[in-house]
Design a protein around this motif. Structure first.
Motif, mmCIF file in Angstrom:
data_model
loop_
_atom_site.group_PDB
_atom_site.id
_atom_site.type_symbol
_atom_site.label_atom_id
_atom_site.label_comp_id
_atom_site.label_asym_id
_atom_site.label_seq_id
_atom_site.Cartn_x
_atom_site.Cartn_y
_atom_site.Cartn_z
ATOM 1 N N ALA A 30 0.824 -1.278 -0.151
ATOM 2 C CA ALA A 30 -0.063 0.076 -0.044
ATOM 3 C C ALA A 30 0.965 1.489 -0.110
ATOM 4 O O ALA A 30 0.644 2.291 -0.655
ATOM 5 C CB ALA A 30 -0.945 -0.029 1.198
ATOM 6 N N TRP A 31 1.801 1.245 0.783
ATOM 7 C CA TRP A 31 2.805 2.542 0.684
ATOM 8 C C TRP A 31 3.376 2.589 -0.368
ATOM 9 O O TRP A 31 3.613 3.628 -0.871
ATOM 10 C CB TRP A 31 3.838 2.242 2.099
ATOM 11 C CG TRP A 31 3.385 2.806 3.293
ATOM 12 C CD1 TRP A 31 2.824 2.013 4.351
ATOM 13 C CD2 TRP A 31 3.430 4.235 3.714
ATOM 14 N NE1 TRP A 31 2.453 3.132 5.444
ATOM 15 C CE2 TRP A 31 2.749 4.217 5.072
ATOM 16 C CE3 TRP A 31 3.621 5.391 3.107
ATOM 17 C CZ2 TRP A 31 2.679 5.503 5.639
ATOM 18 C CZ3 TRP A 31 3.443 6.422 3.731
ATOM 19 C CH2 TRP A 31 2.884 6.475 5.081
ATOM 20 N N THR A 32 3.884 1.311 -0.981
ATOM 21 C CA THR A 32 4.731 1.569 -2.214
ATOM 22 C C THR A 32 3.881 2.169 -3.486
ATOM 23 O O THR A 32 4.339 3.003 -4.092
ATOM 24 C CB THR A 32 5.206 0.234 -2.626
ATOM 25 O OG1 THR A 32 5.855 -0.426 -1.686
ATOM 26 C CG2 THR A 32 6.150 0.165 -4.015
ATOM 27 N N TRP A 33 2.899 1.582 -3.843
ATOM 28 C CA TRP A 33 2.073 2.307 -5.087
ATOM 29 C C TRP A 33 1.658 3.620 -4.848
ATOM 30 O O TRP A 33 1.537 4.430 -5.259
ATOM 31 C CB TRP A 33 0.844 1.441 -5.275
ATOM 32 C CG TRP A 33 -0.263 1.372 -4.510
ATOM 33 C CD1 TRP A 33 -0.539 0.446 -3.495
ATOM 34 C CD2 TRP A 33 -1.342 2.425 -4.197
ATOM 35 N NE1 TRP A 33 -1.849 0.783 -2.764
ATOM 36 C CE2 TRP A 33 -2.262 1.903 -3.413
ATOM 37 C CE3 TRP A 33 -1.698 3.366 -5.126
ATOM 38 C CZ2 TRP A 33 -3.302 2.549 -3.200
ATOM 39 C CZ3 TRP A 33 -2.667 4.184 -4.595
ATOM 40 C CH2 TRP A 33 -3.547 3.795 -3.812
ATOM 41 N N ILE A 38 2.862 9.420 -5.832
ATOM 42 C CA ILE A 38 3.426 10.992 -5.600
ATOM 43 C C ILE A 38 4.832 11.129 -6.225
ATOM 44 O O ILE A 38 4.831 12.302 -6.833
ATOM 45 C CB ILE A 38 3.630 10.759 -3.828
ATOM 46 C CG1 ILE A 38 2.356 10.737 -3.224
ATOM 47 C CG2 ILE A 38 4.393 12.053 -3.605
ATOM 48 C CD1 ILE A 38 2.416 10.503 -1.827
ATOM 49 N N GLY A 39 5.675 10.164 -6.417
ATOM 50 C CA GLY A 39 6.784 10.456 -7.111
ATOM 51 C C GLY A 39 6.569 10.776 -8.439
ATOM 52 O O GLY A 39 7.242 11.577 -8.759
ATOM 53 N N ALA A 40 5.791 10.223 -8.968
ATOM 54 C CA ALA A 40 5.701 10.352 -10.700
ATOM 55 C C ALA A 40 5.007 11.720 -10.854
ATOM 56 O O ALA A 40 5.279 12.386 -11.420
ATOM 57 C CB ALA A 40 4.667 9.212 -11.048
ATOM 58 N N GLY A 41 3.956 12.129 -9.660
ATOM 59 C CA GLY A 41 3.327 13.158 -10.062
ATOM 60 C C GLY A 41 4.297 14.505 -9.605
ATOM 61 O O GLY A 41 4.456 15.428 -10.450
ATOM 62 N N LEU A 42 5.121 14.350 -9.025
ATOM 63 C CA LEU A 42 6.342 15.363 -8.343
ATOM 64 C C LEU A 42 7.139 15.367 -9.794
ATOM 65 O O LEU A 42 7.820 16.488 -10.041
ATOM 66 C CB LEU A 42 7.099 14.898 -7.380
ATOM 67 C CG LEU A 42 6.243 15.051 -5.803
ATOM 68 C CD1 LEU A 42 7.336 14.875 -4.727
ATOM 69 C CD2 LEU A 42 5.963 16.540 -5.775
ATOM 70 N N PHE A 43 7.760 14.272 -10.238
ATOM 71 C CA PHE A 43 8.545 14.272 -11.613
ATOM 72 C C PHE A 43 7.975 14.903 -12.602
ATOM 73 O O PHE A 43 8.572 15.570 -13.207
ATOM 74 C CB PHE A 43 8.726 12.686 -11.872
ATOM 75 C CG PHE A 43 9.666 12.348 -13.243
ATOM 76 C CD1 PHE A 43 10.971 12.693 -12.994
ATOM 77 C CD2 PHE A 43 8.957 12.302 -14.469
ATOM 78 C CE1 PHE A 43 11.835 12.456 -14.034
ATOM 79 C CE2 PHE A 43 9.980 12.131 -15.503
ATOM 80 C CZ PHE A 43 11.331 12.262 -15.366
#
Length: 380
Positions: A30-33, A38-43
């Protein structure tokens, strides 16, 4: 039929499948996805920023400068000076200070570089003597060959150097355009910040608009505290290091002071980089003893900054752990170079306060339903 198969209809298919996976694995998944999203959005946001950096960078800088100058505009308005005139006076005064400072520093560079060239020539001569007579034991032919190799490289890459000069001219043109856009935005942020903030927050559903405005107001107050404290810390750092450089008779004290002042706006990294240039100049002109003393001066000033100035000036309004600061600066520099390093910490300070802000009750929410002013609270 096994007991597991007998329990399957009673538990339901999804509950039965979930029961077969360890709770730790489920939590990790759950934390991973979520972190990946979030990381993809920031990227993606970073890529959009880089794609339109000619617009976003002036906007960000104008917001930072408005956070610094807004108190003066409010002070003038409280003395019954029209807001439009107060904004004009504030912006013109700020531009005059910046222009005078840049003119003075450039003049010092023009006067100091020719005088420093003689010291550098002496240092190079001493280095050559040390290479020939010292423990390295190089002969004159090896040194002469190295010099010829450098000259040959410069001749071979003459076209590249000329192209670099053209690129520099292009960069200067872009900087001038960005400066004009920044000034234009700064004037409107100082004069009409309330209606701009009101307009931006209207894209959010009304049920969440009040909390967003409250969080934005708290984040902007933190940004004001951060910018004012950073300017003051940078000024004190520059003055302290300038006194040390003047005592040690290091050339071009004032340009180095200006460089250290600007470098201090990028916490930790900027001060180290600007201080390293001062050490190199001291090493090239005064020798290794003076360079070592410059290092001592830099370490002492930075220790005073870290343990006295920043905790006292920023206080509890800006709570950022040094590890978070270093990581966010590194990410900012990787994405957008020096500009990214400059904007990384202010953005982190704003987001940290805004996200952590909580609504203070229904009565406060009703009061905050009006547009939020970007100016600091006014005294009664």
């Amino acid at each position: 039929m096994s007991s597991a198969q007998d329990d399957r209809p009673a538990l339901g298919d999804s509950a039965w499948v979930e029961a077969q996976v360890h709770r730790g694995v489920r939590v990790a998944a759950a934390w991973t996805w979520r972190l990946l999203i979030i990381g993809a959005g920031l990227f993606v946001l970073g890529k959009i920023f880089l794609r339109f950096e000619e617009v976003f960078v002036p906007v960000a800088i104008a917001i930072l400068v408005s956070a610094l100058l807004a108190p003066m505009v409010g002070w003038l308005e409280r003395r019954r000076i029209p807001r439009s005139f107060g904004v004009l006076v504030t912006v013109v005064l700020a531009l005059a200070i910046v222009a005078a400072g840049l003119t003075f520093v450039v003049q010092q560079l023009i006067d100091g570089i020719p005088r420093m060239s003689g010291d550098i020539a002496d240092s190079v001569s001493k280095l050559r003597t040390w290479l020939e007579e010292g423990p390295v034991g190089l002969n004159s032919d090896s040194i002469r060959q190295g010099s010829n190799d450098i000259i040959s490289w410069l001749q071979e890459h003459e076209a590249t150097i000329a192209t670099g000069a053209i690129d520099t001219a292009t960069v200067v043109t872009k900087l001038a355009t960005a400066a004009l856009l920044t000034i234009f935005l700064l004037i409107f942020f100082l004069y009409d910040g309330r209606r701009i903030w009101d307009f931006v927050t209207r894209i959010v559903p009304r049920a969440h608009r009040v909390q967003l405005r409250s969080a934005g107001e708290a984040g902007f107050r933190t940004l004001q505290s951060y910018v004012r404290a950073t300017v003051l810390v940078a000024l004190i750092d520059a003055i302290g290091i300038a006194i040390g450089l003047a005592i040690l008779r290091v050339p071009m004290v004032l340009p180095l002071t200006a460089l250290i002042f600007l470098g201090a706006f990028i916490p930790i990294v900027g001060s180290v980089a600007a201080g390293s240039i001062a050490v190199l100049i001291a090493l090239a002109t005064q020798g290794w003893v003076t360079a070592l003393l410059v290092v001592v001066v830099l370490v002492v000033v930075m220790q005073v900054e870290s343990h006295v100035l920043q905790p006292f000036l920023m206080g509890r309004s800006v709570k950022l752990h040094p590890v978070a600061v270093i990581i966010v600066i590194a990410v900012g520099i990787m994405f957008a170079g020096i500009v990214g390093g400059l904007l990384a910490v202010p953005v982190l300070a704003f987001v940290n306060t805004a996200v952590g802000h909580r609504s203070q009750g229904e009565a406060t929410a009703v009061l905050l339903d009006e547009p939020v002013d970007l100016d600091p609270p006014r005294a009664d």
